[in-house]
Design an enzyme around this catalytic site. Structure first.
Site, mmCIF file in Angstrom:
data_model
loop_
_atom_site.group_PDB
_atom_site.id
_atom_site.type_symbol
_atom_site.label_atom_id
_atom_site.label_comp_id
_atom_site.label_asym_id
_atom_site.label_seq_id
_atom_site.Cartn_x
_atom_site.Cartn_y
_atom_site.Cartn_z
ATOM 1 C CE LYS A 10 33.620 -17.380 -27.529
ATOM 2 N NZ LYS A 10 34.498 -16.762 -28.552
ATOM 3 C CE1 TYR A 50 35.490 -12.075 -25.894
ATOM 4 C CE2 TYR A 50 33.150 -11.810 -26.349
ATOM 5 C CZ TYR A 50 34.243 -12.631 -26.121
ATOM 6 O OH TYR A 50 34.090 -13.997 -26.110
ATOM 7 C CG PHE A 58 38.259 -9.871 -34.273
ATOM 8 C CD1 PHE A 58 37.720 -10.003 -32.999
ATOM 9 C CD2 PHE A 58 39.645 -9.707 -34.392
ATOM 10 C CE1 PHE A 58 38.526 -9.972 -31.870
ATOM 11 C CE2 PHE A 58 40.462 -9.691 -33.269
ATOM 12 C CZ PHE A 58 39.905 -9.821 -32.008
ATOM 13 N NE ARG A 86 44.401 -18.981 -22.759
ATOM 14 C CZ ARG A 86 43.756 -18.162 -23.588
ATOM 15 N NH1 ARG A 86 42.533 -17.731 -23.280
ATOM 16 N NH2 ARG A 86 44.313 -17.755 -24.704
ATOM 17 C CB THR A 92 41.692 -18.335 -30.753
ATOM 18 O OG1 THR A 92 42.294 -18.052 -29.488
ATOM 19 C CG2 THR A 92 40.542 -17.378 -30.993
ATOM 20 N NE ARG A 103 38.036 -21.613 -28.478
ATOM 21 C CZ ARG A 103 38.820 -20.754 -27.834
ATOM 22 N NH1 ARG A 103 40.126 -20.951 -27.763
ATOM 23 N NH2 ARG A 103 38.284 -19.682 -27.269
ATOM 24 C CG ASN A 113 36.004 -19.337 -30.623
ATOM 25 O OD1 ASN A 113 35.012 -18.900 -30.040
ATOM 26 N ND2 ASN A 113 37.222 -18.911 -30.369
ATOM 27 C CG HIS A 116 35.897 -16.226 -23.325
ATOM 28 N ND1 HIS A 116 36.842 -15.491 -23.972
ATOM 29 C CD2 HIS A 116 35.973 -15.887 -22.006
ATOM 30 C CE1 HIS A 116 37.469 -14.711 -23.080
ATOM 31 N NE2 HIS A 116 36.951 -14.933 -21.889
ATOM 32 C CD GLU A 127 37.550 -12.686 -19.258
ATOM 33 O OE1 GLU A 127 37.440 -13.922 -19.096
ATOM 34 O OE2 GLU A 127 38.172 -12.178 -20.208
HETATM 35 P P1 CMP Z 1 37.521 -15.386 -27.303
HETATM 36 O O1 CMP Z 1 38.449 -16.218 -26.515
HETATM 37 O O2 CMP Z 1 36.112 -15.362 -26.857
HETATM 38 O O3 CMP Z 1 38.071 -13.880 -27.342
HETATM 39 C C1 CMP Z 1 37.783 -13.000 -28.405
HETATM 40 C C2 CMP Z 1 37.142 -13.680 -29.579
HETATM 41 O O4 CMP Z 1 37.207 -12.976 -30.796
HETATM 42 C C3 CMP Z 1 37.851 -14.980 -29.843
HETATM 43 O O5 CMP Z 1 37.551 -15.908 -28.824
HETATM 44 C C4 CMP Z 1 37.329 -15.318 -31.241
HETATM 45 O O6 CMP Z 1 36.097 -16.022 -31.209
HETATM 46 C C5 CMP Z 1 37.064 -13.937 -31.854
HETATM 47 N N1 CMP Z 1 37.989 -13.616 -32.931
HETATM 48 C C6 CMP Z 1 37.655 -13.431 -34.236
HETATM 49 N N2 CMP Z 1 38.722 -13.136 -34.966
HETATM 50 C C7 CMP Z 1 39.791 -13.132 -34.119
HETATM 51 C C8 CMP Z 1 41.189 -12.914 -34.285
HETATM 52 N N3 CMP Z 1 41.732 -12.629 -35.482
HETATM 53 N N4 CMP Z 1 41.974 -13.002 -33.192
HETATM 54 C C9 CMP Z 1 41.473 -13.277 -31.977
HETATM 55 N N5 CMP Z 1 40.151 -13.495 -31.768
HETATM 56 C C10 CMP Z 1 39.319 -13.436 -32.830
#
Ligand code: CMP
Length: 141
Positions: A10, A50, A58, A86, A92, A103, A113, A116, A127
Site C-alpha cells: 500500500k 474494494y 471506512f 495473511r 488488519t 503490519r 496498514n 493487502h 482480485e
Molecule cells: P485490506 O485488507 O486492504 O481490506 C480493506 C481495508 O480497509 C483493510 O485492509 C483496512 O486497511 C481498511 N479498514 C479500515 N477500517 C477497517 C475496519 N474497521 N475493518 C476492516 N478494514 C478496515
C-alpha cells in the site's frame, strides 16, 4: 495445494521505501512472485477493487488512502499462498498484529496498514483478474 493470491503493497509502505523488505518476506516464506507492477490507483479502480466494502463507514477513507500514492500489486504463488500471505501480514489492525509480521513492523494504523492480501480462493481469483491479464502472469518452476 499450490495457490495464487493477490498482494498489494500500500501507499504507506511504498512511501517508506520498504517494498523490497516486504518482497523479501514473501520470498523467504517460500512464496514466488509470478507477476508484479507499480501503479497509482484511480478512484474508480480503488472503489471497484474494494466494492465489497462499499457502504462501510471506512470506505471513503480507504479509497482516499489507496489513491494517495503509488502501490505495487503482485501475484504470489506457493503452497497455501492465501493463508501464508495473511500470516505474514498479521492482523488488519497493526495494533493487534503479532510481532514480526509486516503490519506490526511497517504499519501505523488500520487505514495505513502496509499491505493487502486476498482472503479466500474466490477473492484471490477476482482480485488477480482485476489487475492482471493471464498473459502477464509468469509460469515458474
Ligand atoms: P485490506 O485488507 O486492504 O481490506 C480493506 C481495508 O480497509 C483493510 O485492509 C483496512 O486497511 C481498511 N479498514 C479500515 N477500517 C477497517 C475496519 N474497521 N475493518 C476492516 N478494514 C478496515
Amino acid at each position: 495445494a499450490v495457490e495464487r493470491t493477490l498482494s498489494i503493497v500500500k501507499p504507506d509502505a511504498v512511501a517508506k521505501n520498504v517494498v523490497g523488505e516486504i518482497y523479501s518476506r514473501f520470498e523467504k516464506a517460500g512464496l514466488r512472485i509470478v507477476a508484479a507492477k507499480m501503479l497509482r490507483l484511480s478512484r474508480t479502480q480503488a472503489e471497484g477493487f474494494y466494492a465489497e466494502h462499499k457502504g462501510r463507514p471506512f470506505f471513503p477513507a480507504l479509497v482516499d488512502f489507496m489513491t494517495s500514492g503509488p502501490v505495487t500489486v503482485q501475484v504470489l504463488e506457493g503452497e497455501n499462498a492465501i493463508a501464508k500471505n495473511r500470516e505474514l501480514m498479521g492482523a488488519t489492525n497493526p495494533k493487534e498484529a503479532e510481532p514480526g509480521t509486516i503490519r506490526a513492523d511497517f504499519a501505523e494504523s488500520i487505514d495505513a496498514n502496509a499491505a493487502h492480501g486476498s482472503d479466500s480462493p474466490a477473492s484471490a481469483e477476482r482480485e488477480i483478474a482485476y489487475f492482471f491479464a493471464t498473459s502477464e502472469i509468469c509460469e515458474r518452476d
